[in-house]
Design an enzyme around this catalytic site. Structure first.
Site, PDB file in Angstrom:
ATOM      1  N   VAL A   2      60.947  61.067  37.347  1.00  0.00           N
ATOM      2  CA  VAL A   2      61.866  60.929  38.496  1.00  0.00           C
ATOM      3  C   VAL A   2      63.271  61.454  38.174  1.00  0.00           C
ATOM      4  O   VAL A   2      64.064  61.690  39.076  1.00  0.00           O
ATOM      5  CB  VAL A   2      61.962  59.475  39.035  1.00  0.00           C
ATOM      6  CG1 VAL A   2      60.632  58.982  39.571  1.00  0.00           C
ATOM      7  CG2 VAL A   2      62.522  58.516  37.983  1.00  0.00           C
ATOM      8  N   VAL A  22      59.812  39.244  34.057  1.00  0.00           N
ATOM      9  CA  VAL A  22      58.398  39.545  34.309  1.00  0.00           C
ATOM     10  C   VAL A  22      57.814  40.111  33.018  1.00  0.00           C
ATOM     11  O   VAL A  22      58.381  41.052  32.447  1.00  0.00           O
ATOM     12  CB  VAL A  22      58.220  40.611  35.427  1.00  0.00           C
ATOM     13  CG1 VAL A  22      56.774  40.677  35.875  1.00  0.00           C
ATOM     14  CG2 VAL A  22      59.153  40.354  36.603  1.00  0.00           C
ATOM     15  N   ASN A  74      59.925  51.840  42.445  1.00  0.00           N
ATOM     16  CA  ASN A  74      59.720  50.853  41.386  1.00  0.00           C
ATOM     17  C   ASN A  74      60.028  51.404  39.984  1.00  0.00           C
ATOM     18  O   ASN A  74      60.416  50.644  39.102  1.00  0.00           O
ATOM     19  CB  ASN A  74      58.262  50.371  41.470  1.00  0.00           C
ATOM     20  CG  ASN A  74      57.816  49.635  40.235  1.00  0.00           C
ATOM     21  OD1 ASN A  74      58.232  48.504  39.989  1.00  0.00           O
ATOM     22  ND2 ASN A  74      56.979  50.280  39.423  1.00  0.00           N
ATOM     23  N   TYR A 127      72.453  48.560  32.115  1.00  0.00           N
ATOM     24  CA  TYR A 127      71.249  48.234  32.906  1.00  0.00           C
ATOM     25  C   TYR A 127      71.661  47.435  34.140  1.00  0.00           C
ATOM     26  O   TYR A 127      71.228  47.723  35.258  1.00  0.00           O
ATOM     27  CB  TYR A 127      70.231  47.447  32.070  1.00  0.00           C
ATOM     28  CG  TYR A 127      69.030  47.025  32.899  1.00  0.00           C
ATOM     29  CD1 TYR A 127      68.125  47.982  33.352  1.00  0.00           C
ATOM     30  CD2 TYR A 127      68.821  45.686  33.269  1.00  0.00           C
ATOM     31  CE1 TYR A 127      67.036  47.611  34.152  1.00  0.00           C
ATOM     32  CE2 TYR A 127      67.744  45.310  34.054  1.00  0.00           C
ATOM     33  CZ  TYR A 127      66.853  46.285  34.487  1.00  0.00           C
ATOM     34  OH  TYR A 127      65.786  45.927  35.283  1.00  0.00           O
ATOM     35  N   GLU A 170      55.548  45.886  30.350  1.00  0.00           N
ATOM     36  CA  GLU A 170      55.981  46.708  29.205  1.00  0.00           C
ATOM     37  C   GLU A 170      57.502  46.815  29.127  1.00  0.00           C
ATOM     38  O   GLU A 170      58.044  47.474  28.244  1.00  0.00           O
ATOM     39  CB  GLU A 170      55.368  48.119  29.315  1.00  0.00           C
ATOM     40  CG  GLU A 170      53.876  48.131  29.068  1.00  0.00           C
ATOM     41  CD  GLU A 170      53.268  49.522  29.156  1.00  0.00           C
ATOM     42  OE1 GLU A 170      54.007  50.510  29.301  1.00  0.00           O
ATOM     43  OE2 GLU A 170      52.038  49.607  29.078  1.00  0.00           O
ATOM     44  N   ALA A 227      53.679  53.689  38.678  1.00  0.00           N
ATOM     45  CA  ALA A 227      52.423  52.946  38.899  1.00  0.00           C
ATOM     46  C   ALA A 227      51.553  52.898  37.636  1.00  0.00           C
ATOM     47  O   ALA A 227      50.430  52.402  37.688  1.00  0.00           O
ATOM     48  CB  ALA A 227      51.646  53.572  40.064  1.00  0.00           C
ATOM     49  N   SER A 238      66.761  43.775  40.768  1.00  0.00           N
ATOM     50  CA  SER A 238      66.600  42.788  39.695  1.00  0.00           C
ATOM     51  C   SER A 238      67.652  41.696  39.878  1.00  0.00           C
ATOM     52  O   SER A 238      68.699  41.933  40.498  1.00  0.00           O
ATOM     53  CB  SER A 238      66.829  43.464  38.343  1.00  0.00           C
ATOM     54  OG  SER A 238      66.958  42.511  37.308  1.00  0.00           O
TER      55      SER A 238
HETATM   56  P1  NDP Z   1      57.022  48.726  32.973  1.00  0.00           P
HETATM   57  O1  NDP Z   1      57.718  49.303  31.793  1.00  0.00           O
HETATM   58  O2  NDP Z   1      55.721  48.038  32.755  1.00  0.00           O
HETATM   59  O3  NDP Z   1      56.833  49.836  34.105  1.00  0.00           O
HETATM   60  C1  NDP Z   1      57.823  50.797  34.370  1.00  0.00           C
HETATM   61  C2  NDP Z   1      57.219  51.925  35.170  1.00  0.00           C
HETATM   62  O4  NDP Z   1      58.267  52.888  35.448  1.00  0.00           O
HETATM   63  C3  NDP Z   1      56.132  52.667  34.407  1.00  0.00           C
HETATM   64  O5  NDP Z   1      55.057  52.929  35.278  1.00  0.00           O
HETATM   65  C4  NDP Z   1      56.808  53.965  33.981  1.00  0.00           C
HETATM   66  O6  NDP Z   1      55.837  54.996  33.975  1.00  0.00           O
HETATM   67  C5  NDP Z   1      57.803  54.181  35.113  1.00  0.00           C
HETATM   68  N1  NDP Z   1      58.909  55.035  34.698  1.00  0.00           N
HETATM   69  C6  NDP Z   1      59.871  54.755  33.791  1.00  0.00           C
HETATM   70  N2  NDP Z   1      60.675  55.811  33.642  1.00  0.00           N
HETATM   71  C7  NDP Z   1      60.220  56.785  34.471  1.00  0.00           C
HETATM   72  C8  NDP Z   1      60.628  58.103  34.753  1.00  0.00           C
HETATM   73  N3  NDP Z   1      61.696  58.657  34.161  1.00  0.00           N
HETATM   74  N4  NDP Z   1      59.919  58.826  35.648  1.00  0.00           N
HETATM   75  C9  NDP Z   1      58.850  58.273  36.259  1.00  0.00           C
HETATM   76  N5  NDP Z   1      58.410  57.029  36.043  1.00  0.00           N
HETATM   77  C10 NDP Z   1      59.093  56.293  35.150  1.00  0.00           C
HETATM   78  O7  NDP Z   1      58.079  47.702  33.603  1.00  0.00           O
HETATM   79  P2  NDP Z   1      58.081  46.851  34.968  1.00  0.00           P
HETATM   80  O8  NDP Z   1      56.813  46.978  35.696  1.00  0.00           O
HETATM   81  O9  NDP Z   1      58.572  45.525  34.605  1.00  0.00           O
HETATM   82  O10 NDP Z   1      59.259  47.609  35.745  1.00  0.00           O
HETATM   83  C11 NDP Z   1      59.164  48.054  37.077  1.00  0.00           C
HETATM   84  C12 NDP Z   1      60.531  47.869  37.729  1.00  0.00           C
HETATM   85  O11 NDP Z   1      60.833  46.484  37.771  1.00  0.00           O
HETATM   86  C13 NDP Z   1      61.696  48.535  37.008  1.00  0.00           C
HETATM   87  O12 NDP Z   1      62.546  49.140  37.967  1.00  0.00           O
HETATM   88  C14 NDP Z   1      62.413  47.368  36.345  1.00  0.00           C
HETATM   89  O13 NDP Z   1      63.791  47.612  36.151  1.00  0.00           O
HETATM   90  C15 NDP Z   1      62.178  46.296  37.372  1.00  0.00           C
HETATM   91  N6  NDP Z   1      62.336  44.922  36.901  1.00  0.00           N
HETATM   92  C16 NDP Z   1      61.591  44.459  35.852  1.00  0.00           C
HETATM   93  C17 NDP Z   1      61.751  43.155  35.416  1.00  0.00           C
HETATM   94  C18 NDP Z   1      61.027  42.619  34.219  1.00  0.00           C
HETATM   95  O14 NDP Z   1      61.459  41.567  33.683  1.00  0.00           O
HETATM   96  N7  NDP Z   1      59.918  43.239  33.790  1.00  0.00           N
HETATM   97  C19 NDP Z   1      62.657  42.242  36.116  1.00  0.00           C
HETATM   98  C20 NDP Z   1      63.397  42.832  37.191  1.00  0.00           C
HETATM   99  C21 NDP Z   1      63.212  44.118  37.579  1.00  0.00           C
HETATM  100  P3  NDP Z   1      55.715  56.164  32.889  1.00  0.00           P
HETATM  101  O15 NDP Z   1      56.189  55.599  31.586  1.00  0.00           O
HETATM  102  O16 NDP Z   1      54.287  56.550  32.929  1.00  0.00           O
HETATM  103  O17 NDP Z   1      56.610  57.220  33.429  1.00  0.00           O
HETATM  104  C1  8X3 Z   2      64.919  42.736  34.293  1.00  0.00           C
HETATM  105  C2  8X3 Z   2      65.286  41.301  34.177  1.00  0.00           C
HETATM  106  O1  8X3 Z   2      67.002  39.736  33.137  1.00  0.00           O
HETATM  107  O2  8X3 Z   2      65.891  41.338  31.670  1.00  0.00           O
HETATM  108  O3  8X3 Z   2      65.632  43.360  35.290  1.00  0.00           O
HETATM  109  O4  8X3 Z   2      67.536  42.067  33.211  1.00  0.00           O
HETATM  110  S1  8X3 Z   2      66.497  41.124  32.986  1.00  0.00           S
END
Ligand code: NDP
Ligand code: 8X3
Length: 253
Positions: A61, A186, A87, A153, A189, A10, A140
């Site tokens: 996690v 999306v 997430n 991935y 970060e 989050a 995804s």
């Molecule tokens: P961000 O990098 O903005 O957010 C990722 C979140 O995951 C952060 O809050 C981070 O928190 C947390 N996180 C990562 N590793 C850990 C860990 N080891 N333990 C606990 N928390 C962790 O990316 P998104 O919001 O885009 O990603 C969220 C989800 O959406 C992911 O599962 C990603 O694979 C998925 N997704 C994203 C897409 C995109 O294009 N952005 C497309 C499809 C799916 P912190 O670093 O504080 O631990």
């Molecule tokens: C994140 C979207 O296309 O970069 O899951 O894998 S993609």
């Protein structure tokens, strides 16, 4: 009393946008991530803006001891989680399989697959006891389609897809709904993390088209959460209008 919703990851992107959206509606939230400062900042913001009831839990996690200890110590009240949003996740690197780093592979498998399993295993018993609950996994498009250099991935997100189906089958007898959201590109970060802080390279991912915003996905998860009790939005793929598949994006340069 409003439901308690736990969101992993989050501290940025989709998880953060979802936390804001749900706080606005009065849900009680458990927000997790590894960055304590961001958790504290978000909690303070949600309290100031919406008088939201928020508990923050800082853990990785991947660390199973932390996951079970920390989630196991929730108070009686806060352990009654109605919705778990799995997430937290990441991509590390974008390289052909022969060049991939073992450390990247381990980080992705340990976070996206094993971390999701640890958190789910810690939460499911209370849901079973309650005879209801809702688990929403963030998969995804990469969990349906593999793309060049996406190898590990994509494999982790294929695993999330398969686990979603399996969880749904196993948990249905306990009244627990299991859903999956499968976003395309999306702008969060995500790419900065994938390219290890290389902002120029990350920016290029979203050039020439309008990517999704974290809020677009939060909106869809909100819809899943607020669906009537007898409705399960099982799987929802959401793409930018300019994206046709994992490999085809219409870019205007
Ligand atoms: P961000 O990098 O903005 O957010 C990722 C979140 O995951 C952060 O809050 C981070 O928190 C947390 N996180 C990562 N590793 C850990 C860990 N080891 N333990 C606990 N928390 C962790 O990316 P998104 O919001 O885009 O990603 C969220 C989800 O959406 C992911 O599962 C990603 O694979 C998925 N997704 C994203 C897409 C995109 O294009 N952005 C497309 C499809 C799916 P912190 O670093 O504080 O631990
Ligand atoms: C994140 C979207 O296309 O970069 O899951 O894998 S993609």
């Amino acid at each position: 009393m409003k439901k308690i919703i736990l969101i992993t990851g989050a501290t940025s992107g989709i998880g953060e946008a979802l936390a804001i959206r749900l706080a606005k509606q009065g849900y009680r939230l458990i927000l997790t991530g590894r960055r304590q400062e961001r958790l504290t900042q978000l909690k303070n913001q949600l309290l100031a803006d919406y008088a939201a009831e928020v508990t923050t839990l800082c853990f990785d996690v991947r660390n199973k001891e932390s996951v079970f200890n920390i989630l196991g110590q929730l108070t009686e009240e806060w352990s009654k989680i109605s919705v778990l949003v799995n997430n937290a996740g990441l991509a590390a690197g974008l390289a052909p399989i022969q060049d991939g780093l073992l450390s990247d592979w381990e980080q992705m498998i340990d976070t996206n697959v094993k971390g999701l399993l640890y958190v789910s295993k810690a939460i499911i018993p209370e849901m079973i006891k309650a005879g209801k609950g809702h688990i929403i996994n963030v998969g995804s498009i990469a969990g349906i389609e593999t793309y060049p250099n996406g190898n590990v991935y994509c494999a982790t997100k294929h695993a999330v897809n398969s686990l979603t189906l399996g969880m749904r089958m196993d948990l249905i007898q306990y009244g627990i709904k299991v859903s999956q959201i499968l976003p395309g590109a999306v702008d969060t970060e995500f790419s900065l993390v994938r390219f290890k802080g290389d902002a120029e390279r990350a920016k290029k991912v979203y050039e020439g088209f309008e990517p999704l915003k974290a809020e677009d996905i939060a909106d869809a998860i909100d819809y899943m959460i607020n669906a009537p009790e007898h409705v399960n939005i099982s799987d929802m793929m959401i793409l930018p209008s300019a994206q046709a598949s994992a490999t085809i994006t219409e870019r205007k340069h």
